[in-house]
Design an enzyme around this catalytic site. Structure first.
Site, PDB file in Angstrom:
ATOM      1  N   ALA A 283       7.624 -33.326  42.742  1.00 63.04           N
ATOM      2  CA  ALA A 283       6.377 -34.058  42.522  1.00 63.04           C
ATOM      3  C   ALA A 283       5.466 -33.377  41.504  1.00 63.04           C
ATOM      4  O   ALA A 283       4.745 -34.049  40.769  1.00 63.04           O
ATOM      5  CB  ALA A 283       5.645 -34.250  43.848  1.00 63.04           C
ATOM      6  N   THR A 284       5.481 -32.047  41.456  1.00 56.96           N
ATOM      7  CA  THR A 284       4.618 -31.362  40.489  1.00 56.96           C
ATOM      8  C   THR A 284       4.983 -31.756  39.063  1.00 56.96           C
ATOM      9  O   THR A 284       4.106 -32.079  38.244  1.00 56.96           O
ATOM     10  CB  THR A 284       4.710 -29.837  40.661  1.00 56.96           C
TER      11      THR A 284
ATOM     12  N   ASN B 159      -2.136 -33.745  51.912  1.00 58.79           N
ATOM     13  CA  ASN B 159      -1.215 -32.728  52.409  1.00 58.79           C
ATOM     14  C   ASN B 159      -1.843 -31.800  53.448  1.00 58.79           C
ATOM     15  O   ASN B 159      -1.126 -31.135  54.191  1.00 58.79           O
ATOM     16  CB  ASN B 159      -0.670 -31.895  51.248  1.00 58.79           C
TER      17      ASN B 159
ATOM     18  N   SER C  65       8.803 -36.204  46.001  1.00 55.84           N
ATOM     19  CA  SER C  65       9.353 -34.861  46.176  1.00 55.84           C
ATOM     20  C   SER C  65      10.434 -34.886  47.244  1.00 55.84           C
ATOM     21  O   SER C  65      10.226 -35.420  48.332  1.00 55.84           O
ATOM     22  CB  SER C  65       8.242 -33.888  46.584  1.00 55.84           C
ATOM     23  N   GLY C  66      11.589 -34.280  46.954  1.00 60.10           N
ATOM     24  CA  GLY C  66      12.703 -34.322  47.891  1.00 60.10           C
ATOM     25  C   GLY C  66      12.552 -33.413  49.093  1.00 60.10           C
ATOM     26  O   GLY C  66      12.968 -33.757  50.205  1.00 60.10           O
ATOM     27  N   HIS C  67      11.955 -32.244  48.907  1.00 66.81           N
ATOM     28  CA  HIS C  67      11.995 -31.255  49.983  1.00 66.81           C
ATOM     29  C   HIS C  67      11.016 -31.539  51.116  1.00 66.81           C
ATOM     30  O   HIS C  67      10.959 -30.792  52.091  1.00 66.81           O
ATOM     31  CB  HIS C  67      11.787 -29.837  49.428  1.00 66.81           C
TER      32      HIS C  67
ATOM     33  N   CYS D 131       0.770 -24.074  48.293  1.00 66.83           N
ATOM     34  CA  CYS D 131       0.470 -23.555  46.961  1.00 66.83           C
ATOM     35  C   CYS D 131      -0.766 -22.668  46.948  1.00 66.83           C
ATOM     36  O   CYS D 131      -0.980 -21.904  46.013  1.00 66.83           O
ATOM     37  CB  CYS D 131       0.276 -24.711  45.982  1.00 66.83           C
TER      38      CYS D 131
END
Length: 381
Positions: free
Chosen positions: A71-72, A152, A199-201, A326
């Site tokens: 996603a970043t 988030n 985002s996959g994770h 982050c």
């Protein structure tokens, strides 16, 4: 065993996904760009199958999905890639929220330094930006609105579907960072959102893979320019050899999550109720609008307790965080809770619990609550 309650930061790779990744690393290991042999052909076909599935999950067309590292990177391509169009057409105004992830805030601050004007809307204690607040800020020169799907830190769902319908009536584009919402609130992302970052994770896929959906408006593509060059892959928006094993891992994880989404939501809600019942033995406050939140993220502040000290005390019971992974190394107040107008004591000591029920079968919230209650000073102290 320590219960993992930090899936908003990352999830365990599903063993079925790991098997798929390993297969495409060790057996069908071809380069999807190789056109002269069967290894490359199989890889290319597999990637297109993955692309078609992901497009279907958000109601997009196959050619509207490009693969990224997460996603970043998707956020950066969407935001920085739109800048040349804005400069060319004298549309340098952008609307976003002050509760966005740093992967949106920092690219927008970069654009601000390049002459763009960025409005950072604050949501108030609910943690939810209203559609009306965004529309009130619209101007003829507004290029873009960037609003996250699910916060988030608080888990609060933003009204991106409603906003998409309104912005389609205007020339202003909408970008949605769906890192936390993809798969969990699926219907929202089928709205006419111009750009979606995935985002996959966050859904059991490996780290290092994601996607950017760039939905057309009629025949018109989103006017993005590449921010990297070399190779021309992914419609020249994301050059580089496609990581086929990671893409296939994302595909498998998305399939698994879609098939089990109803059960996941039911069990996540049940765990939330268990958590809230157990925490009732403590003195706490929920941060954010609980009526507009995903079931698996809960942000709370405990009266009289320091969040960092609490995390240390709980480390043998649960893995939790104070906010975004982050920024978790920083002990400064959460920028999300601060933007919600919460007092500094609350913003500094918000604790985020986030879970996938199937991965914490032996976890008992009562034990967690008992430890917290023992640490909490008496109400009169």
């Amino acid at each position: 065993m320590v219960a993992y309650l930090d899936v908003a930061a990352t999830t365990r790779v599903d063993p079925r996904v790991a098997d798929v990744v390993l297969h495409w690393m060790t057996e069908d290991f071809g380069n999807a760009g190789s056109r002269t042999h069967e290894y490359g052909t199989r890889a290319k076909k597999a990637v297109q199958e993955a692309r078609a599935f992901l497009a279907g999950t958000v109601g997009a067309k196959i050619e509207e999905v490009i693969f990224t590292s997460g996603a970043t990177e998707s956020n950066n391509i969407a935001l920085l890639g739109m800048a040349p169009y804005g400069e060319k057409h004298q549309r340098r105004h952008i609307i976003t929220s002050a509760i966005e992830h740093k992967a949106v805030i920092e690219p927008l601050l970069h654009l601000q330094g390049k002459g763009f004007e960025v409005d950072f809307l604050e949501p108030g204690p609910s943690g939810r930006i209203t559609t009306e607040a965004v529309l009130e800020k619209l101007r003829p020169d507004t290029l873009l609105v960037s609003l996250m799907h699910v916060n988030n830190e608080t888990g609060v769902i933003q009204p991106v579907a409603e906003l998409a319908e309104e912005l389609r009536k205007t020339p202003t584009f909408l970008h949605v960072d769906a890192a936390q919402g993809y798969g969990k609130v699926p219907q929202d992302l089928k709205a006419p959102i111009d750009m979606i970052s995935i985002s996959g994770h966050k859904i059991g896929a490996p780290k290092g893979v994601g996607a950017l959906v760039t939905r057309r408006r009629g025949w018109d593509k989103a006017p993005l320019e590449p921010i990297m060059f070399g190779g021309g892959q992914e419609r020249k928006l994301r050059p580089g050899t496609l990581p086929v094993p990671l893409i296939m891992g994302l595909y498998e994880a998305a399939k698994i999550f879609q098939e089990g989404q109803a059960r996941w939501e039911r069990e996540a809600n049940a765990m939330r109720e268990r958590m809230l019942t157990a925490l009732g033995k403590t003195r706490f406050h929920i941060n954010g609008d609980a009526d507009h939140a995903v079931p698996h993220i809960l942000n709370v502040t405990f009266d009289g307790l320091n969040a960092e000290a609490l995390i240390v005390r709980l480390k043998d019971q649960v893995a939790v965080a104070t906010g975004s992974a982050c920024t978790s190394a920083s002990y400064t107040p959460s920028h999300v809770l601060t933007a919600m107008g919460l007092p500094e004591e609350v913003a500094t000591n918000g604790l985020r619990f986030s879970w996938f029920p199937s991965q914490i079968a032996d976890f008992d919230p009562e034990d967690l609550a008992a430890t917290i209650a023992r640490m909490q000073p008496a109400a009169s102290e």
